[in-house]
Design an enzyme around this catalytic site. Sequence first.
Site, PDB file in Angstrom:
ATOM      1  N   ARG A 146      62.806 107.572  74.895  1.00 21.23           N
ATOM      2  CA  ARG A 146      62.349 107.963  73.559  1.00 21.23           C
ATOM      3  C   ARG A 146      61.508 106.837  72.964  1.00 21.23           C
ATOM      4  NH1 ARG A 146      67.305 110.114  74.481  1.00 21.23           N
ATOM      5  NH2 ARG A 146      67.913 112.096  73.538  1.00 21.23           N
TER       6      ARG A 146
ATOM      7  N   HIS B 206      64.572 105.329  68.870  1.00 17.55           N
ATOM      8  CA  HIS B 206      65.947 105.791  69.099  1.00 17.55           C
ATOM      9  C   HIS B 206      66.244 105.915  70.599  1.00 17.55           C
ATOM     10  CE1 HIS B 206      66.757 106.934  64.830  1.00 17.55           C
ATOM     11  NE2 HIS B 206      65.461 107.117  64.818  1.00 17.55           N
TER      12      HIS B 206
ATOM     13  N   ARG C 160      74.482 112.560  68.679  1.00 14.53           N
ATOM     14  CA  ARG C 160      73.965 111.340  69.332  1.00 14.53           C
ATOM     15  C   ARG C 160      73.669 110.284  68.267  1.00 14.53           C
ATOM     16  NH1 ARG C 160      68.983 109.078  70.949  1.00 14.53           N
ATOM     17  NH2 ARG C 160      69.126 107.858  72.863  1.00 14.53           N
TER      18      ARG C 160
ATOM     19  N   ASN D 259      69.997 109.750  59.716  1.00 14.60           N
ATOM     20  CA  ASN D 259      70.241 108.323  59.941  1.00 14.60           C
ATOM     21  C   ASN D 259      71.482 107.886  59.170  1.00 14.60           C
ATOM     22  OD1 ASN D 259      68.061 107.734  61.623  1.00 14.60           O
ATOM     23  ND2 ASN D 259      66.703 107.182  59.929  1.00 14.60           N
TER      24      ASN D 259
ATOM     25  N   PHE E   2      54.062 107.147  60.198  1.00 13.55           N
ATOM     26  CA  PHE E   2      55.136 106.864  61.168  1.00 13.55           C
ATOM     27  C   PHE E   2      54.662 106.043  62.380  1.00 13.55           C
ATOM     28  CE2 PHE E   2      58.362 108.067  64.422  1.00 13.55           C
ATOM     29  CZ  PHE E   2      59.473 107.561  63.768  1.00 13.55           C
TER      30      PHE E   2
ATOM     31  N   ARG F 285      57.627 115.663  60.588  1.00  9.00           N
ATOM     32  CA  ARG F 285      58.661 115.628  61.629  1.00  9.00           C
ATOM     33  C   ARG F 285      58.755 116.980  62.338  1.00  9.00           C
ATOM     34  NH1 ARG F 285      64.278 113.675  59.551  1.00  9.00           N
ATOM     35  NH2 ARG F 285      64.623 113.241  61.744  1.00  9.00           N
TER      36      ARG F 285
ATOM     37  N   TYR G 231      58.791 116.272  66.790  1.00  5.60           N
ATOM     38  CA  TYR G 231      59.913 116.270  67.736  1.00  5.60           C
ATOM     39  C   TYR G 231      59.717 117.260  68.877  1.00  5.60           C
ATOM     40  CZ  TYR G 231      62.420 113.286  64.464  1.00  5.60           C
ATOM     41  OH  TYR G 231      62.773 112.245  63.669  1.00  5.60           O
TER      42      TYR G 231
ATOM     43  N   ARG H  27      58.584 113.877  76.947  1.00  2.00           N
ATOM     44  CA  ARG H  27      59.731 113.138  77.483  1.00  2.00           C
ATOM     45  C   ARG H  27      60.408 113.895  78.619  1.00  2.00           C
ATOM     46  NH1 ARG H  27      64.934 112.065  76.002  1.00  2.00           N
ATOM     47  NH2 ARG H  27      65.136 113.855  74.621  1.00  2.00           N
TER      48      ARG H  27
HETATM   49 FE1  HDD Z   1      62.611 110.497  63.912  1.00  2.00          FE
HETATM   50  C1  HDD Z   1      63.829 110.496  67.058  1.00  2.00           C
HETATM   51  C2  HDD Z   1      65.806 110.270  62.665  1.00  2.00           C
HETATM   52  C3  HDD Z   1      61.346 110.190  60.719  1.00  2.00           C
HETATM   53  C4  HDD Z   1      59.538 111.134  65.082  1.00  2.00           C
HETATM   54  N1  HDD Z   1      64.449 110.380  64.701  1.00  2.00           N
HETATM   55  C5  HDD Z   1      64.749 110.414  66.029  1.00  2.00           C
HETATM   56  C6  HDD Z   1      66.169 110.351  66.211  1.00  2.00           C
HETATM   57  C7  HDD Z   1      66.732 110.280  64.972  1.00  2.00           C
HETATM   58  C8  HDD Z   1      65.641 110.310  64.021  1.00  2.00           C
HETATM   59  C9  HDD Z   1      68.205 110.189  64.649  1.00  2.00           C
HETATM   60  C10 HDD Z   1      66.895 110.320  67.548  1.00  2.00           C
HETATM   61  C11 HDD Z   1      67.330 111.686  67.972  1.00  2.00           C
HETATM   62  C12 HDD Z   1      68.115 111.590  69.264  1.00  2.00           C
HETATM   63  O1  HDD Z   1      69.236 111.056  69.223  1.00  2.00           O
HETATM   64  O2  HDD Z   1      67.588 112.018  70.283  1.00  2.00           O
HETATM   65  N2  HDD Z   1      63.409 110.193  62.068  1.00  2.00           N
HETATM   66  C13 HDD Z   1      64.743 110.234  61.753  1.00  2.00           C
HETATM   67  C14 HDD Z   1      64.905 110.243  60.321  1.00  2.00           C
HETATM   68  C15 HDD Z   1      63.647 110.211  59.777  1.00  2.00           C
HETATM   69  C16 HDD Z   1      62.715 110.193  60.879  1.00  2.00           C
HETATM   70  C17 HDD Z   1      66.235 110.301  59.596  1.00  2.00           C
HETATM   71  C18 HDD Z   1      63.229 110.224  58.342  1.00  2.00           C
HETATM   72  C19 HDD Z   1      63.911 110.756  57.395  1.00  2.00           C
HETATM   73  N3  HDD Z   1      60.778 110.593  63.057  1.00  2.00           N
HETATM   74  C20 HDD Z   1      60.471 110.482  61.726  1.00  2.00           C
HETATM   75  C21 HDD Z   1      59.063 110.759  61.529  1.00  2.00           C
HETATM   76  C22 HDD Z   1      58.546 111.042  62.768  1.00  2.00           C
HETATM   77  C23 HDD Z   1      59.643 110.935  63.710  1.00  2.00           C
HETATM   78  C24 HDD Z   1      58.352 110.752  60.206  1.00  2.00           C
HETATM   79  C25 HDD Z   1      57.149 111.400  63.175  1.00  2.00           C
HETATM   80  C26 HDD Z   1      56.224 111.880  62.407  1.00  2.00           C
HETATM   81  N4  HDD Z   1      61.810 110.661  65.755  1.00  2.00           N
HETATM   82  C27 HDD Z   1      60.523 110.966  65.996  1.00  2.00           C
HETATM   83  C28 HDD Z   1      60.213 111.166  67.468  1.00  2.00           C
HETATM   84  C29 HDD Z   1      61.633 111.012  68.101  1.00  2.00           C
HETATM   85  C30 HDD Z   1      62.504 110.674  66.910  1.00  2.00           C
HETATM   86  C31 HDD Z   1      59.151 110.304  68.012  1.00  2.00           C
HETATM   87  C32 HDD Z   1      61.756 110.040  69.270  1.00  2.00           C
HETATM   88  C33 HDD Z   1      62.595 110.737  70.294  1.00  2.00           C
HETATM   89  C34 HDD Z   1      62.768 112.075  69.787  1.00  2.00           C
HETATM   90  O3  HDD Z   1      62.084 112.234  68.629  1.00  2.00           O
HETATM   91  O4  HDD Z   1      63.407 112.964  70.316  1.00  2.00           O
HETATM   92  O5  HDD Z   1      59.668 112.406  67.687  1.00  2.00           O
END
Ligand code: HDD
Length: 697
Positions: free
Chosen positions: A77, A80, A117, A153, A166, A363, A367, A374
Amino acid sequence: MSDNPFDTSRGNGGETHQHIPEKGPHEGLDHLTTNQGIRISDNQNSLRSGERGPTLLEDFVLREKIFHFDHERIPERIVHARGSAAHGYFELTESLSGITKADLFQRKGEKTPVFVRFSTVAGGAGSVDTPRDVRGFAVKFYTQEGNWDLVGNNIPVFFIQDAIKFPDLVHAVKMEADRAYPQAASAHDTFWDWASLMPESTHMLMWAMSDRAIPRSFRMMQGFGVHTFRFVDAEGKSTFVKFHWKPKLGLQSTVWDEALKLQAADNDFHRRDLHEAIEAGNFPEWELGLQLFDEDFASKQPYDVLDATKIIPEEVLPLKIVGRLVLDRNPDNFFAETEQVAYCPANIVPGIDFTNDPLLQGRLFSYLDTQKSRLGTANFHQLPINAPKCPVMNFQRDGQMQMNVPTGRANYEPNSLGVHGEGGGPRECPVTGFPTFSAASGKEEQGDKLRIRAELFADHYSQARLFWKSQTHSEQAHIASSFVFELSKVGLKQVPPRMVGNLLNVDPELAKRVAEGLGIDLPQKNPAAREPIDMPPSPALSIQKNMKQTIEGRKIGILIADGSDAHALQSLVNSIEDANATAFVVAPKVGKARLSDGSTIKADGQLAGSPSQIFDAVAVLLSGEGTGILLKEGAAVQWVMNAFVHLKAIGHTPEALPLLHKAGVEPDEGVVALDGAFFEAAAKRYWYREPNVRMLA
Ligand code: HDD
């Protein structure tokens, strides 16, 4: 065909057969086979031409094995990456039938399976568990109406207000582009360069610099959905909702020096803690609390509820507790489950809906997109951990790694094949299907196309100040000291003054303490885009005010050596276990310690490999003989010293006092005899000890 909607092997309306076994297809077989099912006679030797000759290309057993091994890794990832997970259930304790039509919230007592997770954010998959960082708290609910992912979170706000920032945030915080360090740490130039130029990150920085970012255990931290979401009832009426997870064991964090030393003691501190608790039957548990409100309430707040850098203080809008989350089963396989689980905030069910929060909106795209990259295929939803536990019926077809076998001619809609008895496949369901929600007035959905933010988003400091004012003195000292620690690692000269210039908007005292701690002149205050206001403090934001004085779920280290009292040891271990805590016996030699009655005992850990930072409280159960031995052992002196400076209770025998003296332990309420007083003492941390054991900003 089974009638059970949770039977994943059932066909669905003749459209697709899901051949997704719960376990591996060959589970229980005792013979090795290739992936083609051919039995393997020899797993030790590759096929050769002659005893000392070359290996033959035709050796399909060798080739298949090496080929598969070569492709075992998938991209981690982007954030995270390091995570730990568990199965469990969500049980509804209060029906929300008048507020949302979501099926999982209708019937009190009903349980919905979940997969949760937890993660750090910045570090790679192989990084440590205890850096200063935000923790992910992602919950997949396998509801009867489809999957709902609440991807939150352990901090209720975020660094940015708009998803377009982001990639910048993540690039800045991860290891630096040219040198590939530091790993899993925000204490470096690029992060603070970016953060100091982004005043909207200030509120989240306050949380990230607080003890929230160094939790003791996943089991002892809160979770938050962060955004404002919507509930929608059967009539289409919408209520705003914010989601909170409250840990049954209370909030608890480490102190920074402890977190640093934990990185050396146990890279997997949180992962091990979660796994061991579930193995032992001490199932981690959280309450689900909701903040429910309407447009009228929202319009009266001095902040915008669509701004993810803002909270609604619990004192203003108390939580309504509606359920509990229990994690009761460890994953069978890390890769298949924890690694391949794919959360998407866009996964919602009828009765839950999004708001126009611009961070959430971004978001919703990100995802789904990242999972394809991934996991390599648009069919990632068919993996067992991601597959809904209700029927899936549509005309989406094909793609890499298609695991279903659709039957029949119909792969388009509308069609008239059904009318002619050929099986036309599924149809739209206007009544039970996911409705398109329209906001009451709909006015937010109209207007010019603009790249702007709503007015109240410009207030970047009021809630950072609210957070600061809501902390205890000790917590404030931790926050100020964390800013000093992090900024002291920054080499770019312009950055620390700029950051302190922002902090002057939060609280002049905080800014002064950080400047003094860094040894720099107090800079000018940076102009605020909108002048902050004073909000009443919110005690709910403090960890120390919300700690539970208990040893339940905690781990207590008992240091013994030759001559330790056998009876005292047994009764101490019994009392700890009776209190639902874990006793862990540490001795200089793990294999054997000779006790007072001549018996021997095998320890749980060896002294140098089980330093006191892995425990919540310690007992030094030494005889005169044992103390004599350990006085010459640096690891034992540090064991006691670290327990003291990490503000933990120390129970001790009178004979152990020379070791305590050598470790610099000074008598206080947390240093007690090994009797009943120890259990009371062990349930607390001794914050007032801190100014005497370390220099805080
Ligand atoms: Fe995110 C993963 C939580 C903003 C893009 N995010 C990811 C995970 C968590 C969060 C817990 C891990 C999920 C897992 O265990 O697989 N993210 C947040 C929270 C946010 C947040 C609470 C704001 C309130 N995230 C955020 C934004 C973006 C992303 C604004 C993109 C525009 N986040 C991602 C991602 C991830 C991710 C890149 C990386 C791996 C995945 O998604 O599955 O898409």
